[in-house]
Motif scaffolding. Structure first.
Motif, PDB file in Angstrom:
ATOM      1  N   GLY A 210       0.820  -1.209   0.000  1.00  0.00           N
ATOM      2  CA  GLY A 210       0.000   0.000   0.000  1.00  0.00           C
ATOM      3  C   GLY A 210       0.853   1.257   0.000  1.00  0.00           C
ATOM      4  N   ASP A 211       0.186   2.370  -0.165  1.00  0.00           N
ATOM      5  CA  ASP A 211       0.861   3.671  -0.197  1.00  0.00           C
ATOM      6  C   ASP A 211       0.637   4.384   1.137  1.00  0.00           C
ATOM      7  N   ILE A 212       1.728   4.646   1.851  1.00  0.00           N
ATOM      8  CA  ILE A 212       1.635   5.342   3.140  1.00  0.00           C
ATOM      9  C   ILE A 212       1.775   6.831   2.861  1.00  0.00           C
ATOM     10  N   THR A 213       0.656   7.476   2.600  1.00  0.00           N
ATOM     11  CA  THR A 213       0.693   8.882   2.185  1.00  0.00           C
ATOM     12  C   THR A 213       1.313   9.836   3.202  1.00  0.00           C
ATOM     13  N   PRO A 214       1.164   9.624   4.561  1.00  0.00           N
ATOM     14  CA  PRO A 214       1.758  10.603   5.474  1.00  0.00           C
ATOM     15  C   PRO A 214       3.275  10.549   5.530  1.00  0.00           C
ATOM     16  N   MET A 215       3.898   9.574   4.842  1.00  0.00           N
ATOM     17  CA  MET A 215       5.343   9.406   4.956  1.00  0.00           C
ATOM     18  C   MET A 215       6.030   9.756   3.651  1.00  0.00           C
ATOM     19  N   THR A 216       7.204  10.327   3.771  1.00  0.00           N
ATOM     20  CA  THR A 216       8.010  10.633   2.587  1.00  0.00           C
ATOM     21  C   THR A 216       8.704   9.362   2.127  1.00  0.00           C
ATOM     22  N   SER A 217       9.279   9.412   0.944  1.00  0.00           N
ATOM     23  CA  SER A 217       9.976   8.237   0.427  1.00  0.00           C
ATOM     24  C   SER A 217      11.161   7.861   1.308  1.00  0.00           C
ATOM     25  N   SER A 218      11.867   8.872   1.826  1.00  0.00           N
ATOM     26  CA  SER A 218      13.002   8.570   2.698  1.00  0.00           C
ATOM     27  C   SER A 218      12.534   7.954   4.015  1.00  0.00           C
ATOM     28  N   GLU A 219      11.387   8.428   4.537  1.00  0.00           N
ATOM     29  CA  GLU A 219      10.839   7.850   5.768  1.00  0.00           C
ATOM     30  C   GLU A 219      10.404   6.413   5.543  1.00  0.00           C
ATOM     31  N   ARG A 220       9.795   6.148   4.386  1.00  0.00           N
ATOM     32  CA  ARG A 220       9.383   4.781   4.089  1.00  0.00           C
ATOM     33  C   ARG A 220      10.597   3.867   3.981  1.00  0.00           C
ATOM     34  N   ALA A 221      11.647   4.351   3.382  1.00  0.00           N
ATOM     35  CA  ALA A 221      12.861   3.550   3.244  1.00  0.00           C
ATOM     36  C   ALA A 221      13.475   3.263   4.615  1.00  0.00           C
ATOM     37  N   LEU A 222      13.477   4.285   5.469  1.00  0.00           N
ATOM     38  CA  LEU A 222      14.036   4.108   6.806  1.00  0.00           C
ATOM     39  C   LEU A 222      13.214   3.095   7.612  1.00  0.00           C
ATOM     40  N   LEU A 223      11.868   3.216   7.536  1.00  0.00           N
ATOM     41  CA  LEU A 223      11.010   2.282   8.244  1.00  0.00           C
ATOM     42  C   LEU A 223      11.208   0.868   7.726  1.00  0.00           C
ATOM     43  N   ALA A 224      11.311   0.714   6.399  1.00  0.00           N
ATOM     44  CA  ALA A 224      11.528  -0.602   5.817  1.00  0.00           C
ATOM     45  C   ALA A 224      12.835  -1.200   6.316  1.00  0.00           C
ATOM     46  N   ASP A 225      13.873  -0.359   6.425  1.00  0.00           N
ATOM     47  CA  ASP A 225      15.162  -0.844   6.929  1.00  0.00           C
ATOM     48  C   ASP A 225      15.042  -1.317   8.374  1.00  0.00           C
ATOM     49  N   TRP A 226      14.346  -0.542   9.195  1.00  0.00           N
ATOM     50  CA  TRP A 226      14.158  -0.929  10.598  1.00  0.00           C
ATOM     51  C   TRP A 226      13.406  -2.248  10.712  1.00  0.00           C
ATOM     52  N   LEU A 227      12.336  -2.395   9.917  1.00  0.00           N
ATOM     53  CA  LEU A 227      11.555  -3.620   9.977  1.00  0.00           C
ATOM     54  C   LEU A 227      12.356  -4.819   9.497  1.00  0.00           C
ATOM     55  N   ASP A 228      13.183  -4.618   8.467  1.00  0.00           N
ATOM     56  CA  ASP A 228      14.040  -5.711   8.009  1.00  0.00           C
ATOM     57  C   ASP A 228      15.021  -6.131   9.095  1.00  0.00           C
ATOM     58  N   ARG A 229      15.573  -5.148   9.789  1.00  0.00           N
ATOM     59  CA  ARG A 229      16.527  -5.456  10.855  1.00  0.00           C
ATOM     60  C   ARG A 229      15.850  -6.191  12.007  1.00  0.00           C
TER      61      ARG A 229
END
Length: 241
Positions: A210-229
């Motif tokens: 899905g598209d997380i509209t309240p988040m910027t692309s950099s925020e989405r990337a950072l969150l994805a990195d945290w979740l992967d870790r």
């Protein structure tokens, strides 16, 4: 002289305790207690100040008995099991001594300056601190202490107010297990870590759909990195070839 006053005081408290057990809170009057203890009413006022002083002393007398039972419970390696046994003891004490329980807890005397009353709460807190140290508590120790105490208090007072023939005998156990589900997590620390990893992986995949509209692309990337870790950080994930 002082030793005699102490003996008289204990005799009065024992007499008051018997009246409380047989007649309930309504049976406690200065005249009735004086007669049962074989002393004159002025003696009660000299020893306890007034009726409230007598009731406070009687509540402390009850807490002393309860505390001895609490302290007699042996500590095991399973703090959650110890919490169950502590709950069951609390319920048994209240239902077997309803007059004392209402005096001690129903009228709020456990919050006063009675050391034994405060110590019973401290014992509960120490058990919950052990639950937290084992990685099994899902909230702060203080919050859990308040919840368990309030739920136990409500169950016992509710049952005391219900005629014995109408009581739900399974209510204390059901309430206990509900309280445990609220405040504790299931399984070992390793199992909990694995559960965090599974949840992180699931959330990572859900976010990709899905598209997380309240988040910027950099925020989405950072969150994805945290979740992967988090997903890769559990012992089970690290041991997978």
């Amino acid at each position: 002289m002082q030793e005699r006053a102490v003996r008289t005081r204990q005799r009065v408290l024992r007499a008051a305790a018997e009246l409380l057990g047989s007649q309930g809170r309504a049976g406690i009057s200065t005249r009735a207690v004086s007669a049962a203890a074989g002393v004159q009413p002025p003696t009660l006022y000299r020893l306890f100040g007034d009726k409230d002083g007598l009731l406070d002393a009687l509540a402390a007398y009850g807490f002393q008995r309860y505390l001895r039972e609490k302290q007699a419970l042996e500590q095991t390696d399973d703090p959650v099991a110890d919490l169950r046994r502590s709950w069951d003891l609390h319920v048994e004490f209240g239902l077997s001594r309803p007059g004392f329980y209402v005096l001690m807890y129903g009228e709020g005397r456990y919050r006063g300056g009675i050391p034994e009353g405060l110590e019973t709460i401290a014992i509960l807190r120490r058990i919950l601190a052990r639950v937290a140290a084992a990685g099994r508590l899902r909230m702060s120790v203080e919050r859990a202490t308040q919840l368990v105490h309030a739920m136990g208090l409500g169950v016992v007072l509710s049952l005391i107010a219900t005629p014995p023939s109408e009581r739900d005998q399974n209510l204390p156990t059901a309430a206990r297990e509900h309280a445990l589900r609220m405040i504790t997590t299931a399984g070992t620390v390793e199992e909990q870590n694995a559960d965090v990893a599974r949840r992180a992986a699931a959330l990572r995949e859900a976010l990709c759909q899905g598209d997380i509209t309240p988040m910027t692309s950099s925020e989405r990337a950072l969150l994805a990195d945290w979740l992967d870790r988090l997903a890769d950080g559990s012992p089970a994930a690290r041991s997978t070839p």
